[in-house]
Design an enzyme around this catalytic site. Structure first.
Site, short mmCIF file in Angstrom:
data_model
loop_
_atom_site.label_atom_id
_atom_site.label_comp_id
_atom_site.label_asym_id
_atom_site.label_seq_id
_atom_site.Cartn_x
_atom_site.Cartn_y
_atom_site.Cartn_z
N TYR A 91 36.16 42.57 37.24
CA TYR A 91 35.13 41.53 37.28
C TYR A 91 35.44 40.52 38.39
CZ TYR A 91 31.74 38.21 35.25
OH TYR A 91 30.68 37.39 35.02
N GLN A 188 36.57 45.24 33.71
CA GLN A 188 35.19 45.66 33.97
C GLN A 188 35.15 47.11 34.42
OE1 GLN A 188 31.85 43.47 36.37
NE2 GLN A 188 33.02 44.69 37.81
#
Length: 324
Positions: A91, A188
């Site tokens: 992320y 992520q």
């Protein structure tokens, strides 16, 4: 940070019955059909100042045919078709520079590192892919709430589609064996790898560590840290949006994708992870459909999980899967 989630014996059994949207499969089928079209749009060799690796700057068609950038790297002087690894970044990180991530090509794989659309502004060396669907021309500090009131508008519908298309792109690139593909990611990137595992039935392997995008309601209830904390902050302002937000996130939850995954899987989780709470990753692991799966836990580690120790287990496990 002391232990804050369930003890390990409960984590190993934690498989909550998360309700799925009834049209989950139809939603993703229509999304991927909409993205159909040319995959590799451009692939040009680039200098990387390294004698042992060849590198290409790749552009492929992602969500809606929009251009997504990637680095494709192979060991130099290897004319044979190599097993391929698609890596998804964490992320806030973009693809950075071509010499930053070399573990997988150094281990003998054809390696595609996908850029994160509209990200790259939190750390690392940036990214090169815009997110035109968001209505912005640049990234920003966070994307977890972009378009969150509708699954059709939500940012992760686009990024998951990009991740799916990245595997299709790798299969078209020179020197990559289309029959031997793995996906890998941390945080992520781990959530994206799980999503792709549920969308592509013929992957050879999936490697996931500290995954984001798992069991959203529990994650948001346990941590204030980003990215999940961004969702809580949004709801603290938009108090009447909770039902719409949970509905949107139910279409992106990696636990649902894990239920559909058939490839062998290798997981790693730090039991003191306050970014992606351990129980949320275990929910995905325990629902992961393939019986061929393994979990490595690190009792005193957080979001960094086992770090280089874990990478060593990944290298050995993946070699046994793709070079056997």
């Amino acid at each position: 940070m002391p232990d804050f989630d369930l003890p390990l014996d409960q984590l190993e059994r934690y498989a909550p019955a998360l309700p799925e949207p009834p049209d989950f499969d139809a939603f993703w089928l229509s999304t991927l059909v909409e993205a159909a079209g040319p995959v590799v749009l451009d692939a040009r060799p680039v200098p990387n100042d390294l004698a042992l690796f060849d590198c290409w700057d790749v552009t492929f068609g992602g969500f809606g045919g929009q251009p997504v950038r990637a680095w494709y790297t192979r060991p130099a002087g290897r004319p044979d078709a190599l097993p391929g690894v698609v890596e998804y970044a964490g992320y806030g990180r973009g693809r950075g520079l071509p010499h930053e991530r070399l573990i997988w090509p150094a281990a003998g794989y054809a390696h595609l590192l996908m850029d994160n659309r509209g990200q790259g502004d939190l750390y690392g060396c940036g990214g090169d892919t815009l997110d035109p669907s968001s209505g912005t021309t640049a990234g920003g500090p966070g994307v977890a709430t972009r378009g969150i009131l509708s699954p059709h508008d939500y940012y992760y519908r686009r990024l998951i589609t990009d991740a799916f298309r990245a595997v299709m792109a790798l299969r078209e690139l020179p020197g990559a064996d289309p029959a031997r593909n793995a996906v890998i990611g941390n945080s992520q990137g781990g959530g994206l790898a799980l999503a792709v595992a549920g969308l592509i039935p013929d992957l050879a392997a999936v490697l996931v560590s500290s995954p984001f995008l798992c069991h959203f309601p529990r994650a948001v209830s346990l941590t204030d840290l980003a990215p999940y904390g961004e969702i809580a902050t949004y709801l603290s302002v938009h108090r009447d949006a909770e039902s719409a937000v949970w509905n949107t996130l139910s279409y992106m939850d990696a636990v649902h994708f894990a239920r559909r995954a058939t490839a062998p899987a290798h997981f790693g989780i730090g039991l003191r992870d306050t970014v992606c709470p351990p129980s949320t990753g275990f929910a995905a692991y325990n629902h992961y459909a393939s019986p061929d799966k393994t979990m490595h836990t690190y009792r005193f580690n957080g979001h960094e999980h086992g770090d280089a120790i874990h990478t060593r287990t990944q290298l050995r496990w993946l070699h046994s899967r793709l070079h056997s």
